[in-house]
Design an enzyme around this catalytic site. Structure first.
Site, PDB file in Angstrom:
ATOM      1  N   ASP A  39       9.319  -3.820   2.703  1.00  0.00           N
ATOM      2  CA  ASP A  39       8.148  -4.221   1.939  1.00  0.00           C
ATOM      3  C   ASP A  39       7.486  -2.957   1.382  1.00  0.00           C
ATOM      4  OD1 ASP A  39       5.943  -5.814   1.035  1.00  0.00           O
ATOM      5  OD2 ASP A  39       4.849  -5.238   2.846  1.00  0.00           O
ATOM      6  N   ASP A  41       3.549  -2.633  -0.189  1.00  0.00           N
ATOM      7  CA  ASP A  41       2.129  -2.511   0.164  1.00  0.00           C
ATOM      8  C   ASP A  41       1.911  -2.795   1.648  1.00  0.00           C
ATOM      9  OD1 ASP A  41       0.481  -2.253  -2.508  1.00  0.00           O
ATOM     10  OD2 ASP A  41       2.071  -3.712  -2.901  1.00  0.00           O
ATOM     11  N   ASP A 214       4.451  -6.029   6.697  1.00  0.00           N
ATOM     12  CA  ASP A 214       3.167  -6.111   7.380  1.00  0.00           C
ATOM     13  C   ASP A 214       2.446  -7.437   7.237  1.00  0.00           C
ATOM     14  OD1 ASP A 214       0.495  -5.391   5.241  1.00  0.00           O
ATOM     15  OD2 ASP A 214       2.557  -5.555   4.537  1.00  0.00           O
TER      16      ASP A 214
END
Length: 259
Positions: A39, A41, A214
């Protein structure tokens, strides 16, 4: 949808043991070929008040390309951002990548993997733009989706969610929730789909897949790699997760990847 992630409380820690750190990357590579799905961000870069205000580590794209080379190309960015937006921040990418929550996929050489996905109806972009301007949301438009960010107006979360749900129902779209964001996408846009698409292609085929992310939307990626015999690594302290390991921050991710 799952509620926006919250900090881990002491009660939650009592209910379930904390996730362990992942094994060192070097040790995993010594066991056999691995494939990394990352991922962006909140994973490689810290979250920021707006999508355009992120702070990019120096030469991040070049460092990712170097890591991909050591993995024989088995590394892919899998982001909620559009791929062209990733390149606006990182520069031209020579690694595999999937944008718009994994529905727009490209191989490392730039060739598209699968058919080009369809964008949202024009009236959806227009309605989201008017709502964002009137209510203080930040609108992020993408070729294959759109996101309403409410980090600057957290008190308007409920109203924004109601609005986004109504738009999704009217146009048969999917609503995804993340950290201070509501996103509208076409059905089939999820990060697990990107993992599955890459893993049947060379050079990913046959490798142990590892997904690092996240947010709630990364759970699809965690589930996909788990079904393929791999595992997920959660970044941060969100506790309800399918990941098996945890790293505390993007800084720890960068260190674990030895970038």
């Amino acid at each position: 949808m799952t509620e926006a992630p919250q900090s881990l409380s002491m009660n939650a820690m009592d209910e379930k043991p904390a996730l362990p750190l992942p094994p060192p990357l070097k040790a995993l590579r010594e066991r056999g070929p691995i494939a990394l799905f990352l991922d962006f961000d909140g994973t490689l870069v810290d979250l920021a008040p707006t999508p355009d205000s992120i702070n990019i580590p120096s030469n991040l794209a070049q460092r990712l390309e170097a890591l991909a080379a050591t993995l024989d190309g088995r590394l892919a960015l899998v982001s909620g951002r559009a791929t062209d937006n990733l390149e606006q921040h990182l520069g031209p990418l020579k690694i595999a990548r999937a944008g718009s929550h994994g529905i727009s996929r490209f191989q490392a050489d730039g060739h598209r993997l699968g058919a080009e996905p369809e964008g949202l109806p024009r009236e959806v972009y227009d309605a989201l733009g008017k709502y964002a301007q009137a209510n203080g949301f930040d609108l992020e438009t993408k070729a294959h989706g759109a996101a309403l960010h409410y980090r600057s107006v957290p008190d308007r979360e409920h109203d924004g969610l109601t609005f986004a749900k109504n738009i999704a129902e009217q146009h048969e779209l999917r609503l995804k929730r993340g950290k201070f964001v509501f996103e509208l996408v076409r059905p089939g846009a999820d990060k697990g789909g990107a993992v599955n698409a890459f893993m049947v292609e060379e050079p990913f085929k046959g490798a142990l897949p590892i997904f690092i992310g996240d947010d709630v939307t990364d759970e699809d990626g965690f589930n996909a790699v788990s079904r393929l015999g791999g595992f997920g690594i959660l970044v941060g302290d969100r506790f309800s997760t399918e990941a098996l390991h945890r790293l505390a921050s993007p800084k720890e991710v960068i260190e674990w990847l030895d970038l």
